[in-house]
Design a protein around this motif. Structure first.
Motif: not given
Length: 207
Positions: A88, A92, A101-102, A105
Motif C-alpha cells: 500500500e 499510494n 486502489y483506495r 479497497k
C-alpha cells in the motif's frame, strides 16, 4: 388443434419455464466454478512455463496458498498485514493508481462488512419519490448528513450514491448478507418482512 391438446401444451410449456428457472442457480454456480477453474489452470501453466517443472509449480502454489492464508489470518486478527501495508505504501505514492486502489479497497470493505461499524448499517430511503422505499448501505457520515449507496437489482454491485439527512432514514434489522440476497433475488427473498414493513409504516405515520 384440439382444445385439450392446446391446454396440455400450455401446461408443458409452463413446466418447462419452471424447470428453467429452477436450474438457473445451478447453472450460475457451475459457471462460477468453470471461471475459477480456468483462472487457476491458467495461472498454473503460466507458472509452469517459467519453472518448467510440475513439482516446482505445485510448490509455488502451496507457498502462495499458505501466504494468502497467513495474510487473511493477520487481517482477521489484527486488521493489518505487513505485506499489504508495504504494498500500500508503494502504491499510494503513485497518484492515479493510488487513488483507484483506495476507492476499490473501500468498496470491498463495504461488501465484506469490514471497516467501520457505519459501513454495516442498512437503511431505507424514499427514492425516487415519497412513498417508494429502497434499501441502501451507509458508507459515510458528515454531521447530520449521511452518504448512502443504493444498489440495484439483480446486481447489487451496481447502483448509485445519494446524500440524505439522517431524519429521512429508516434503519433496517437486515444485515449485509440478507439485504444483498433481497436485492439479488429482486425481492423474493425478504427476511423479517413484517418488522421491515412495520418500521416503514411507523416512519410514514410520523410525517
Amino acid at each position: 388443434m384440439n382444445q385439450t391438446v392446446l391446454v396440455k401444451l400450455k401446461k408443458l410449456f409452463k413446466y418447462f419455464l419452471i424447470g428453467v428457472l429452477g436450474v438457473i442457480p445451478i447453472v450460475l454456480v457451475l459457471q462460477v466454478f468453470i471461471i475459477v477453474k480456468q483462472l487457476i489452470g491458467g495461472l498454473f501453466f503460466l507458472v509452469y512455463g517459467y519453472v518448467d517443472s510440475y513439482s516446482n509449480t505445485l510448490f509455488v502454489f502451496v507457498i502462495s496458498f499458505l501466504l494468502l492464508a497467513t495474510i487473511g489470518y493477520t487481517l482477521s486478527k489484527y486488521r493489518n498485514s505487513l505485506v499489504i501495508g508495504t504494498v500500500e505504501k508503494a502504491v499510494n505514492k503513485i497518484p492515479i493508481l493510488g487513488m483507484f486502489y483506495r476507492i476499490i479497497k473501500k468498496i470491498i470493505a463495504i461488501f465484506t462488512a469490514q471497516g467501520r461499524e457505519d459501513n454495516r448499517e442498512i437503511v431505507y430511503i424514499e427514492y425516487p419519490k415519497d412513498g417508494l422505499w429502497v434499501p441502501g448501505y451507509v458508507t459515510n457520515r458528515h454531521g447530520e448528513m449521511v452518504v448512502v449507496y443504493v444498489p440495484t437489482s439483480p446486481n447489487p454491485t451496481s447502483g448509485f450514491t445519494v446524500i440524505v439527512h439522517q431524519s429521512k432514514l429508516v434503519y433496517s434489522l437486515m444485515d449485509l448478507e440478507k439485504v444483498t440476497s433481497f436485492i439479488a433475488s429482486v425481492g423474493f427473498d425478504y427476511p423479517d418482512i413484517d418488522h421491515e414493513l412495520y418500521q416503514l409504516s411507523q416512519h410514514k405515520s410520523l410525517d
